[in-house]
Design an enzyme around this catalytic site. Sequence first.
Site, PDB file in Angstrom:
ATOM      1  N   HIS A 188     135.562  82.921  28.394  1.00  0.00           N
ATOM      2  CA  HIS A 188     135.457  83.823  27.099  1.00  0.00           C
ATOM      3  C   HIS A 188     137.045  83.605  26.223  1.00  0.00           C
ATOM      4  CE1 HIS A 188     132.189  87.012  27.474  1.00  0.00           C
ATOM      5  NE2 HIS A 188     132.076  86.070  26.491  1.00  0.00           N
ATOM      6  N   ARG A 295     119.755  79.429  21.862  1.00  0.00           N
ATOM      7  CA  ARG A 295     119.760  79.216  23.223  1.00  0.00           C
ATOM      8  C   ARG A 295     119.245  80.646  23.489  1.00  0.00           C
ATOM      9  NH1 ARG A 295     123.850  74.971  23.058  1.00  0.00           N
ATOM     10  NH2 ARG A 295     123.243  73.150  24.500  1.00  0.00           N
ATOM     11  N   ARG A 331     114.736  78.583  20.656  1.00  0.00           N
ATOM     12  CA  ARG A 331     114.237  78.005  21.981  1.00  0.00           C
ATOM     13  C   ARG A 331     113.683  79.068  23.136  1.00  0.00           C
ATOM     14  NH1 ARG A 331     117.871  73.974  25.278  1.00  0.00           N
ATOM     15  NH2 ARG A 331     119.054  75.990  26.058  1.00  0.00           N
ATOM     16  N   GLU A 430     113.571  66.203  26.102  1.00  0.00           N
ATOM     17  CA  GLU A 430     114.746  66.150  26.754  1.00  0.00           C
ATOM     18  C   GLU A 430     114.389  65.225  28.192  1.00  0.00           C
ATOM     19  OE1 GLU A 430     116.748  70.059  27.354  1.00  0.00           O
ATOM     20  OE2 GLU A 430     114.829  70.862  27.477  1.00  0.00           O
ATOM     21  N   ASN A 453     121.705  66.322  25.938  1.00  0.00           N
ATOM     22  CA  ASN A 453     122.486  66.664  27.217  1.00  0.00           C
ATOM     23  C   ASN A 453     121.657  66.343  28.603  1.00  0.00           C
ATOM     24  OD1 ASN A 453     123.955  67.639  25.202  1.00  0.00           O
ATOM     25  ND2 ASN A 453     123.629  69.707  25.409  1.00  0.00           N
ATOM     26  N   ASP A 454     120.370  66.810  28.417  1.00  0.00           N
ATOM     27  CA  ASP A 454     119.467  66.544  29.566  1.00  0.00           C
ATOM     28  C   ASP A 454     118.831  65.048  29.433  1.00  0.00           C
ATOM     29  OD1 ASP A 454     119.533  68.694  31.149  1.00  0.00           O
ATOM     30  OD2 ASP A 454     118.589  70.176  29.588  1.00  0.00           O
ATOM     31  N   ARG A 464     124.751  65.796  34.388  1.00  0.00           N
ATOM     32  CA  ARG A 464     125.557  65.999  33.645  1.00  0.00           C
ATOM     33  C   ARG A 464     127.064  66.803  33.768  1.00  0.00           C
ATOM     34  NH1 ARG A 464     121.706  69.946  30.090  1.00  0.00           N
ATOM     35  NH2 ARG A 464     123.350  71.207  29.168  1.00  0.00           N
ATOM     36  N   CYS A 501     119.639  68.396  18.750  1.00  0.00           N
ATOM     37  CA  CYS A 501     120.443  69.354  19.281  1.00  0.00           C
ATOM     38  C   CYS A 501     121.235  69.232  20.528  1.00  0.00           C
ATOM     39  CB  CYS A 501     119.616  70.840  19.370  1.00  0.00           C
ATOM     40  SG  CYS A 501     118.247  70.680  20.761  1.00  0.00           S
TER      41      CYS A 501
END
Length: 568
Positions: A188, A295, A331, A430, A453-454, A464, A501
């Site tokens: 955070h 997301r 998504r 992906e 990413n995937d 990853r 994305c």
Amino acid sequence: MSEKIQGKGVIAGIAVGRIMLAGQNIDGYLVNYKPADTETEKKKAQDALDAVAEKLQKNIEMLKSKEMLEQAAIMEAHRMLAQDPAMGELIMTKTEELGNAPAAVLKAAEENAAIFESMDDEIFRGRAVDIRDVGKRIAKYILGVKEPELGEDKVVLCGQEIEPSVIAGLPTEKIAGVILGAGSTTCHAVIIAKARAIPTVVGVGDAIDKVADEDPVIVDGETGEILIRPSEEERAGYNEKIQKQQELKAHYAELAALPAVTTDGVRVELMANIGSHMDIDNAKSYGCEGVGLFRSEFVFMGRQDIPTEEDQFKAYKEAVEKCEGKTCVIRTMDIGGDKPLPYLNIPPEENPFLGYRAVRISLQRRDLFMPQIKAILRAGVYGKAAIMVPMVINVSEFKRVKAFIEEAKMELVHEGKEYSDKVEVGIMVETPAAAVMTPVLAKYVDFFSIGTNDLVQYTLAVDRGNASISYLYNHFNPAVLQLIYKTITSARENGIWAGMCGEMASDPNAAVLLLGMGISELSMSAPSIPRVKEKIRSISSLKAKEVLADVLKMEDGDEIKAYLQKVL
Ligand code: PEP
Ligand code: MG
């Protein structure tokens, strides 16, 4: 003599200032604390809980008035923690046990934080910091410890972990930079620093002990380098970099309003990846043209139970409205893998990334999926929503999702709820299986969005998140490029749009290759938009095609990366 320490730069920029050690040590105050009788201690704890909640509320209002909504949301979570009845009860029990209010508060917070810390998910683990932060605030109130005072100089906040409230509670113009001994891009403290574009270095480790309060420092948020007590000469060396940084900032602000178009007129849409509707205002300041990836699993996370259709409808409607007629791709939830959801009680798996996740869960859990689909269809009334399905590996999964959507529409008709019939439905490409099958999938879907990413991890069999093999994780690997090219070509041949994305979309050199392949849209974390836009505006589509042709003849990912760095 200056000293150099090294961390990982996560928010670019040069910070010059004096160290302010954050995450103050209150042990000394605790040792000297003289508790009264148990009843008085309980009252002190309760008074502190109320006072801290009130102070946080004032802070939230101040942040909201300055449109700092993301920070306000984090402070709101802290306020809720301070007023959480379960937390209050635990504090009272501990006060009875220990007879010492501040010690009881810290113990209760520690026990609560430890539960979050033991979770696999990095985001949940990050919540442990928030809980400790709130606990420390309450304890400090009881102990009468003053919050750090700001002087004339800009400060560089420094600590092993810094409580998010420390950053959120200080005016942006007073914070030059942030140094964290621990930390990651999703904690955070970093999220808040990112929203304020404060140069930040994380992962300094124990070397952080070399830094003392008030030390003058220079922090390079790009290289991760930290100069402690720099000489005049070293300062001068950085002046040029600082000057460049200011010019770049002004230049990026000008760029925000301009389209991402090549010198010969080919247009690419640049969109933002978000986790909450609250990220959109900030994303707009970087010039995003809508949302390419919301997301939605973040709507499900950080709570005790499944969000209702109404909860979700509100979250998606806000996002769709904020996009003001531009596309907002939502998504469907991508739970599983490295994003567990404790209240779903999914048993541990040997290979969670290859396991029960994303659309695989959605298709088996009607109680989860139906409300989500209905909420998105309803939000579509307020703008241009799209549904995107993650982790698809075959046509039959997509057909089942479509059947769900038809059923959801029928239910909405029965319930007399308004929904949009124009919501596009696409998939994330992906998995290698989906990429290979795009010529067939393209006949069923409205769009593809490539999730590199995937896709990179599955194509190359490279986890990853595994640092020891990260040198193999390269989106320019020819096997990955072939799958991406195939996906974009399949889309074009079937008259649908293809975007990306995954993180690759934020790499300006990759953007050139993707442009050459004919991509229509790139979605990324908003601060990356100006760099990518700049690259697109500097090149012709013809040149991008030439570069692509050269790259397609190459046999090795590292060679491709080096070549692009040379020619672009
Ligand atoms: C991806 O896989 O590229 C993607 C964008 O999704 P996530 O990072 O959420 O898995
Ligand atoms: Mg993914």
